[in-house]
Design an enzyme around this catalytic site. Structure first.
Site, PDB file in Angstrom:
ATOM      1  CG  HIS A   1       5.660 -19.690   0.250  1.00 51.25           C
ATOM      2  ND1 HIS A   1       4.758 -19.703   1.273  1.00 51.25           N
ATOM      3  CD2 HIS A   1       6.722 -18.978   0.696  1.00 51.25           C
ATOM      4  CE1 HIS A   1       5.251 -19.022   2.307  1.00 51.25           C
ATOM      5  NE2 HIS A   1       6.437 -18.557   1.967  1.00 51.25           N
TER       6      HIS A   1
ATOM      7  CE1 TYR B   1      -3.978 -20.235   1.096  1.00 47.82           C
ATOM      8  CE2 TYR B   1      -6.142 -19.214   1.140  1.00 47.82           C
ATOM      9  CZ  TYR B   1      -4.840 -19.238   0.686  1.00 47.82           C
ATOM     10  OH  TYR B   1      -4.406 -18.258  -0.166  1.00 47.82           O
TER      11      TYR B   1
ATOM     12  N   PRO C   1     -10.937 -12.590  -1.607  1.00 42.29           N
ATOM     13  CG  PRO C   1     -10.217 -11.642   0.390  1.00 42.29           C
ATOM     14  CD  PRO C   1     -11.414 -11.771  -0.486  1.00 42.29           C
TER      15      PRO C   1
ATOM     16  CE  LYS D   1      -5.546 -17.501  -9.014  1.00 42.18           C
ATOM     17  NZ  LYS D   1      -4.216 -17.540  -8.381  1.00 42.18           N
TER      18      LYS D   1
ATOM     19  CE1 TYR E   1      -3.685 -19.783  -2.985  1.00 45.23           C
ATOM     20  CE2 TYR E   1      -1.334 -19.889  -3.469  1.00 45.23           C
ATOM     21  CZ  TYR E   1      -2.381 -19.433  -2.686  1.00 45.23           C
ATOM     22  OH  TYR E   1      -2.130 -18.621  -1.610  1.00 45.23           O
TER      23      TYR E   1
HETATM   24  P1  FAD Z   1      -6.400  -0.491  -6.452  1.00 48.74           P
HETATM   25  O1  FAD Z   1      -5.236  -1.102  -5.769  1.00 48.74           O
HETATM   26  O2  FAD Z   1      -7.670  -0.352  -5.710  1.00 48.74           O
HETATM   27  O3  FAD Z   1      -5.940   0.912  -6.991  1.00 48.74           O
HETATM   28  C1  FAD Z   1      -6.832   1.890  -7.454  1.00 48.74           C
HETATM   29  C2  FAD Z   1      -6.262   3.262  -7.177  1.00 48.74           C
HETATM   30  O4  FAD Z   1      -7.128   4.243  -7.710  1.00 48.74           O
HETATM   31  C3  FAD Z   1      -6.144   3.554  -5.684  1.00 48.74           C
HETATM   32  O5  FAD Z   1      -4.847   3.999  -5.373  1.00 48.74           O
HETATM   33  C4  FAD Z   1      -7.198   4.615  -5.434  1.00 48.74           C
HETATM   34  O6  FAD Z   1      -6.838   5.492  -4.390  1.00 48.74           O
HETATM   35  C5  FAD Z   1      -7.253   5.301  -6.780  1.00 48.74           C
HETATM   36  N1  FAD Z   1      -8.512   5.993  -7.048  1.00 48.74           N
HETATM   37  C6  FAD Z   1      -9.762   5.596  -6.740  1.00 48.74           C
HETATM   38  N2  FAD Z   1     -10.661   6.514  -7.119  1.00 48.74           N
HETATM   39  C7  FAD Z   1      -9.950   7.520  -7.684  1.00 48.74           C
HETATM   40  C8  FAD Z   1     -10.328   8.749  -8.256  1.00 48.74           C
HETATM   41  N3  FAD Z   1     -11.598   9.140  -8.315  1.00 48.74           N
HETATM   42  N4  FAD Z   1      -9.364   9.562  -8.746  1.00 48.74           N
HETATM   43  C9  FAD Z   1      -8.061   9.176  -8.694  1.00 48.74           C
HETATM   44  N5  FAD Z   1      -7.645   8.016  -8.143  1.00 48.74           N
HETATM   45  C10 FAD Z   1      -8.583   7.196  -7.642  1.00 48.74           C
HETATM   46  N6  FAD Z   1      -6.354  -9.302  -2.936  1.00 48.74           N
HETATM   47  C11 FAD Z   1      -5.768 -10.415  -2.603  1.00 48.74           C
HETATM   48  O7  FAD Z   1      -5.419 -11.197  -3.508  1.00 48.74           O
HETATM   49  N7  FAD Z   1      -5.539 -10.715  -1.274  1.00 48.74           N
HETATM   50  C12 FAD Z   1      -5.886  -9.836  -0.262  1.00 48.74           C
HETATM   51  O8  FAD Z   1      -5.672 -10.089   0.906  1.00 48.74           O
HETATM   52  C13 FAD Z   1      -6.523  -8.665  -0.586  1.00 48.74           C
HETATM   53  N8  FAD Z   1      -6.880  -7.762   0.364  1.00 48.74           N
HETATM   54  C14 FAD Z   1      -7.538  -6.618  -0.003  1.00 48.74           C
HETATM   55  C15 FAD Z   1      -7.951  -5.680   0.956  1.00 48.74           C
HETATM   56  C16 FAD Z   1      -8.669  -4.539   0.599  1.00 48.74           C
HETATM   57  C17 FAD Z   1      -9.125  -3.543   1.655  1.00 48.74           C
HETATM   58  C18 FAD Z   1      -8.946  -4.301  -0.770  1.00 48.74           C
HETATM   59  C19 FAD Z   1      -9.740  -3.065  -1.199  1.00 48.74           C
HETATM   60  C20 FAD Z   1      -8.492  -5.203  -1.741  1.00 48.74           C
HETATM   61  C21 FAD Z   1      -7.801  -6.373  -1.360  1.00 48.74           C
HETATM   62  N9  FAD Z   1      -7.328  -7.293  -2.319  1.00 48.74           N
HETATM   63  C22 FAD Z   1      -6.729  -8.422  -1.968  1.00 48.74           C
HETATM   64  C23 FAD Z   1      -7.450  -7.069  -3.721  1.00 48.74           C
HETATM   65  C24 FAD Z   1      -6.185  -6.461  -4.327  1.00 48.74           C
HETATM   66  O9  FAD Z   1      -5.534  -5.676  -3.382  1.00 48.74           O
HETATM   67  C25 FAD Z   1      -6.653  -5.690  -5.533  1.00 48.74           C
HETATM   68  O10 FAD Z   1      -7.161  -6.625  -6.459  1.00 48.74           O
HETATM   69  C26 FAD Z   1      -5.580  -4.822  -6.176  1.00 48.74           C
HETATM   70  O11 FAD Z   1      -5.264  -3.746  -5.330  1.00 48.74           O
HETATM   71  C27 FAD Z   1      -6.069  -4.307  -7.526  1.00 48.74           C
HETATM   72  O12 FAD Z   1      -5.234  -3.302  -7.998  1.00 48.74           O
HETATM   73  P2  FAD Z   1      -5.816  -2.079  -8.809  1.00 48.74           P
HETATM   74  O13 FAD Z   1      -4.625  -1.271  -9.180  1.00 48.74           O
HETATM   75  O14 FAD Z   1      -6.717  -2.571  -9.859  1.00 48.74           O
HETATM   76  O15 FAD Z   1      -6.754  -1.301  -7.791  1.00 48.74           O
HETATM   77  C1  DHB Z   2      -2.649 -13.220   1.472  1.00 49.39           C
HETATM   78  C2  DHB Z   2      -3.858 -12.755   1.040  1.00 49.39           C
HETATM   79  C3  DHB Z   2      -4.743 -13.623   0.446  1.00 49.39           C
HETATM   80  O1  DHB Z   2      -5.930 -13.177   0.014  1.00 49.39           O
HETATM   81  C4  DHB Z   2      -4.445 -14.965   0.295  1.00 49.39           C
HETATM   82  O2  DHB Z   2      -5.348 -15.789  -0.259  1.00 49.39           O
HETATM   83  C5  DHB Z   2      -3.222 -15.418   0.725  1.00 49.39           C
HETATM   84  C6  DHB Z   2      -2.315 -14.536   1.314  1.00 49.39           C
HETATM   85  C7  DHB Z   2      -1.702 -12.270   2.104  1.00 49.39           C
HETATM   86  O3  DHB Z   2      -2.049 -11.099   2.253  1.00 49.39           O
HETATM   87  O4  DHB Z   2      -0.588 -12.676   2.460  1.00 49.39           O
END
Ligand code: FAD
Ligand code: DHB
Length: 386
Positions: free
Chosen positions: A72, A196, A288, A292, A380
């Site tokens: 995009h 948005y 979100p 980021k 962005y």
């Molecule tokens: P995570 O993806 O959270 O991975 C952590 C992992 O550790 C998980 O698989 C978990 O199961 C595991 N874990 C936790 N505790 C333990 C334990 N005790 N022992 C072993 N394993 C464990 N960001 C956006 O930019 N846009 C979005 O729309 C958006 N939507 C989101 C929706 C939700 C519900 C959440 C929670 C986050 C969202 N985010 C979004 C943020 C983005 O998804 C995260 O920043 C990203 O997943 C970060 O990756 P990570 O690997 O650091 O953490």
């Molecule tokens: C999506 C999630 C976001 O948080 C955002 O700012 C834009 C797009 C998505 O899940 O597609």
């Protein structure tokens, strides 16, 4: 059992770290409490910055993303009865985003690790980290994993961060009085680019996953129960918040996933203690709105990989000692951007007319001044690494 890097969590941070370390000849074991199926289905973020795409490509895990991801070159800000395009192609030439679901990135990384014989353990119980100051080890399900360092990639609710002794980490935090209701629907996107939308009814976001699957978010109260949002109510509210410009009609379809995400800003400093290094959501959370979270996790892991490579290849701790400092500059830039996008586009219960006019006047500025639009665009698509 022994490995060089014990990685807690098989989210994007833990899996990418394991893969990048493998490419540098460094061994790791990934311990994840959920099942493989669960982490591969968990619907979350969808916007990959240029730097994230480049990292996945360079690591040899970008082939499907290149094929199926949607590049995009702009986004739309919709408010006050009109849409305004923020044109990345004009404002930040050569930089773009790719829309590709987080769980697809996770699937690609798991496949790459398994193809290379990587040690990923799913559904492990009672993970705990010990002896963080020296000779650290991890225990889980009655087993012990000795490591040189531990990477806490276990997200906001993980065990790594709470294992750091009290008083060591400084916490910076803000909660928002609203959440996002996210839905995935089997319907072609009604727009070519992300929308948005700021309305008096609250924020809405139109995103997508493929030419036949759309992703939407609605601002809802913080304590929202997803059961209060039957499909008809979701579509009615999406229409009310998105069909606000002449001629725009939102196509509807079958909703295949629905969930509520709380909104929080959170950072701990430093992102390390002894031989424990925190990466991704374990160390910081953004609301979100700026897309980021996932991208910051990838940026942390890039920095940590270089630091661990210097440590294992040359015995140098300098980069590891500076890990947190190296990450926090980007983390705080993204914190500010995410907070700013959130306050600009959401409605706040305690807002007075003055506050609402400030929002729209700032939106007018962002959509009419090239300098202001460039600031939004370069944040962005993601700032380049130092
Ligand atoms: P995570 O993806 O959270 O991975 C952590 C992992 O550790 C998980 O698989 C978990 O199961 C595991 N874990 C936790 N505790 C333990 C334990 N005790 N022992 C072993 N394993 C464990 N960001 C956006 O930019 N846009 C979005 O729309 C958006 N939507 C989101 C929706 C939700 C519900 C959440 C929670 C986050 C969202 N985010 C979004 C943020 C983005 O998804 C995260 O920043 C990203 O997943 C970060 O990756 P990570 O690997 O650091 O953490
Ligand atoms: C999506 C999630 C976001 O948080 C955002 O700012 C834009 C797009 C998505 O899940 O597609």
């Amino acid at each position: 059992m022994r490995t060089q890097v014990g990685i807690i969590g098989a989210g994007p941070a833990g899996l990418l770290l394991s893969h990048l370390l493998h490419l540098r000849g460094i061994s790791s074991v990934v311990l994840e409490r959920r099942s493989r199926d669960y982490v591969e289905r968990r619907v979350r973020a969808g916007v990959l910055e240029q730097g994230t795409v480049d990292t996945l490509d360079e690591a040899g895990v970008g082939a499907r993303m290149r094929r199926e991801g949607l590049p995009h070159h702009g986004i739309e800000l919709r408010y006050g009865g009109a849409g305004h395009r923020i044109a990345f192609d004009k404002l930040v030439p050569g930089r773009a985003i790719t829309v590709y679901g987080q769980q697809e990135v996770v699937k690609d990384l798991i496949a790459a690790r398994l193809a290379a014989g990587g040690d990923l353990r799913f559904e492990v119980e009672d993970v705990a980290v010990h002896s963080l100051e020296s000779e650290p080890y991890v225990t889980f399900g009655g087993e012990r994993l000795d490591c040189d360092v531990i990477a806490g990639c276990d997200g906001f609710h993980g065990v790594s961060r709470p294992s750091v002794p009290e008083g060591v980490l400084e916490v910076f935090e803000r909660e928002y009085p609203f959440a996002w209701l996210g839905v995935l629907a089997e319907v072609a996107p009604s727009s070519e680019e992300l929308i948005y939308a700021r309305t008096e009814r609250g924020f809405a976001l139109h995103s997508m996953r493929s030419p036949t699957v759309s992703r939407f978010y609605l601002q809802v109260p913080a304590d929202t129960d997803v059961a209060d949002w039957p499909d008809e109510r979701v579509w009615a509210e999406l229409k009310a918040r998105l069909e606000t410009v002449p001629g725009f009609e939102l196509a509807t379809g079958e909703i295949i996933e629905k969930g509520v995400t709380p909104m929080r800003s959170f950072v701990v400093e430093p992102m390390q203690y002894g031989r424990l290094y925190l990466a991704g959501d374990a160390a910081h959370i953004v609301p979100p709105t700026g897309a980021k979270g996932l991208n910051l996790a990838v940026a942390d892991v890039r920095v940590l990989t270089e630091a661990l490579a210097a440590f294992f290849e040359h015995g140098s701790s300098e980069l590891l000692d500076g890990y947190s400092r190296a990450c926090l500059k980007r983390v705080w830039r993204a914190q500010h951007f995410s907070w700013w996008m959130t306050t600009l586009l959401h409605t706040f219960d305690d807002d007075d007319p003055y506050g609402r006019r400030l929002q729209t006047s700032y939106l007018d500025y962002v959509t009419s001044s090239e300098a202001a639009a460039t600031t939004l665009a370069e944040n962005y698509v993601g700032l380049p690494s130092d």
